[in-house]
Design an enzyme around this catalytic site. Structure first.
Site, short mmCIF file in Angstrom:
data_model
loop_
_atom_site.label_atom_id
_atom_site.label_comp_id
_atom_site.label_asym_id
_atom_site.label_seq_id
_atom_site.Cartn_x
_atom_site.Cartn_y
_atom_site.Cartn_z
N GLY A 285 -1.86 9.68 -6.17
CA GLY A 285 -2.62 8.88 -5.20
C GLY A 285 -3.92 9.49 -4.71
CB ALA B 124 -1.08 1.46 2.45
CE LYS C 223 -7.74 2.33 7.13
NZ LYS C 223 -7.10 2.37 5.81
N GLY D 88 3.52 -2.54 4.27
CA GLY D 88 2.76 -2.16 5.46
C GLY D 88 1.27 -2.36 5.24
CB THR E 195 11.15 -5.18 7.44
OG1 THR E 195 11.54 -3.90 7.95
CG2 THR E 195 11.26 -6.25 8.51
CB VAL E 196 12.99 -9.42 3.43
CG1 VAL E 196 12.51 -10.40 2.37
CG2 VAL E 196 14.05 -8.52 2.85
CB ILE F 49 -0.86 4.72 -1.96
CG1 ILE F 49 0.17 4.41 -0.89
CG2 ILE F 49 -1.02 3.53 -2.87
CD1 ILE F 49 -0.42 3.52 0.15
CG ASP G 179 -8.02 1.46 2.07
OD1 ASP G 179 -8.67 2.52 1.93
OD2 ASP G 179 -7.52 1.11 3.16
NE ARG H 233 -6.64 17.24 2.92
CZ ARG H 233 -5.37 17.06 3.30
NH1 ARG H 233 -4.84 15.85 3.28
NH2 ARG H 233 -4.63 18.08 3.71
CG ASN I 105 -11.98 1.37 4.18
OD1 ASN I 105 -12.87 0.55 3.96
ND2 ASN I 105 -11.43 2.10 3.23
P1 ATR Z 1 0.93 2.08 5.98
O1 ATR Z 1 -0.22 1.54 6.79
O2 ATR Z 1 0.72 3.49 5.50
O3 ATR Z 1 1.34 1.15 4.89
P2 ATR Z 1 3.05 1.15 7.67
O4 ATR Z 1 2.25 -0.08 7.94
O5 ATR Z 1 3.74 1.81 8.81
O6 ATR Z 1 2.15 2.26 7.02
O7 ATR Z 1 4.11 0.82 6.51
C1 ATR Z 1 5.05 1.73 6.08
C2 ATR Z 1 5.84 1.13 4.91
O8 ATR Z 1 6.82 2.10 4.52
C3 ATR Z 1 6.60 -0.14 5.27
O9 ATR Z 1 6.72 -0.93 4.11
C4 ATR Z 1 7.96 0.43 5.68
O10 ATR Z 1 9.04 -0.49 5.60
P3 ATR Z 1 9.38 -1.47 6.86
O11 ATR Z 1 8.33 -2.51 6.84
O12 ATR Z 1 10.72 -1.98 6.58
O13 ATR Z 1 9.30 -0.57 8.07
C5 ATR Z 1 8.12 1.51 4.62
N1 ATR Z 1 9.09 2.55 5.00
C6 ATR Z 1 8.91 3.55 5.88
N2 ATR Z 1 10.03 4.30 5.97
C7 ATR Z 1 10.93 3.75 5.11
C8 ATR Z 1 12.30 4.05 4.74
N3 ATR Z 1 12.93 5.10 5.26
N4 ATR Z 1 12.91 3.27 3.82
C9 ATR Z 1 12.26 2.22 3.29
N5 ATR Z 1 10.98 1.87 3.60
C10 ATR Z 1 10.34 2.62 4.50
#
Ligand code: ATR
Length: 286
Positions: free
Chosen positions: A248, A140, A75, A138, A162-163, A225, A111, A23, A96
């Site tokens: 967001g 963002a 990025k 992730g 994922t801790v 976001i 961002d 956009r 970005n």
């Molecule tokens: P972005 O760049 O938009 O942040 P990303 O790097 O793919 O996208 O990150 C996605 C985030 O959403 C991650 O924190 C992911 O958790 P994991 O690191 O454990 O994958 C989280 N996420 C996506 N689907 C999820 C779900 N069903 N339950 C919990 N967290 C989820």
């Protein structure tokens, strides 16, 4: 005779792969019209393997651009290919916004600026809190965590499925950051004044699990976001539990401001007209 107007047109771009969904052309197009600038801002789809060539074309001036935006999946590669990433970009490892200066490609990441400016615009005083909870770790999330730390929020709790990815953020951004599993939500949200969803949960009509916000400080603000839909399931839950929310969309609009100023030399504002323009487009291209 060449058309002199054509040679004066300032050209900027957004590149991604795919980039059709972006956009950004709507946002910059609105500002170009508002300022009556002889400029253009176009979406350019570049395959990952062709990004180095595209960056070379930018550097040498052969593609005629003064700079532009990069989005997914470029990025990180654009960060590596840029000549002068600023301090923010170096710490993040992702950019970005690119602009050409003295034959070199400068780069930053706006961002985090967009995230803070959106909260500042819609919930002034949100930054009086010492404690924030960030859901997701992730790409963002990184920019959000960096921005909150730089604003001075003393305790930033990152919860992630994922801790280990939350721990990476702590390693990258320092001792104000605390990594947790999602199960720790009740415990770590106690007294927090800000909750941010950075996960894709709730995006494009997908479901989100129930989140109990009751331990947040009274007067806490919840933001997401994700901006499609504007009122995400997580914002809806927060509202139903009596908390203020900030959507967001403003982050997307505000992150565009620094780039526009670099390329076109005018400081743009985010106004209701711009917001409505993007919302109308979301209705058409949901
Ligand atoms: P972005 O760049 O938009 O942040 P990303 O790097 O793919 O996208 O990150 C996605 C985030 O959403 C991650 O924190 C992911 O958790 P994991 O690191 O454990 O994958 C989280 N996420 C996506 N689907 C999820 C779900 N069903 N339950 C919990 N967290 C989820």
């Amino acid at each position: 005779m060449p058309d002199s107007r054509e040679t004066l047109t300032i050209k900027a771009f957004v590149t991604g792969y795919p980039v059709k969904h972006s956009r950004s052309p709507l946002i910059h197009g609105h500002w170009l019209r508002q300022f009556k600038i002889d400029g253009s801002y176009e979406a350019v789809a570049i395959e990952p393997a062709s990004l180095p060539d595209f960056m070379n074309g930018l550097r040498s001036g052969t593609n005629g651009f003064v700079g532009g935006n990069v989005t997914i999946p470029h990025k990180e590669s654009a960060y590596r290919l840029a000549d002068r990433p600023d301090d923010l970009a170096q710490e993040l490892g992702a950019v970005n916004t690119l602009w050409l200066e003295d034959g070199q490609i400068h780069a930053t990441n706006t961002d985090g600026f967009g995230f803070l400016a959106n909260l500042d615009a819609y919930h002034k005083g949100w930054d009086r809190t010492d404690k924030a909870v960030i859901f997701g770790a992730g790409g963002a999330s990184r920019a959000v965590v960096q921005a909150l730390r730089n604003r001075g929020v003393r305790e930033i709790n990152v919860l992630n499925r994922t801790v280990s990815k939350a721990q990476e953020l702590r390693d990258r951004f320092g001792s104000n950051i605390f990594a947790h599993s999602v199960a720790a939500l009740g415990e770590v949200s106690a007294g927090a004044g800000l909750f941010v969803n950075t996960t894709s949960l709730g995006m494009d009509g997908s479901e989100a699990p129930f989140i109990d916000f009751s331990k947040l400080a009274s007067g806490a603000v919840v933001t997401d976001i994700v901006y499609v839909p504007l009122k995400t399931p997580i914002l809806k839950m927060a509202e139903e539990q009596g908390f203020s929310t900030v959507d967001g969309l403003g982050m997307l609009l505000h992150q565009a401001r620094p780039g526009f100023e670099k390329w076109f030399g005018k400081k743009p504002d985010v106004d209701e007209e711009l917001r409505s323009l993007i919302i109308a487009d979301m209705d058409v291209h949901a």
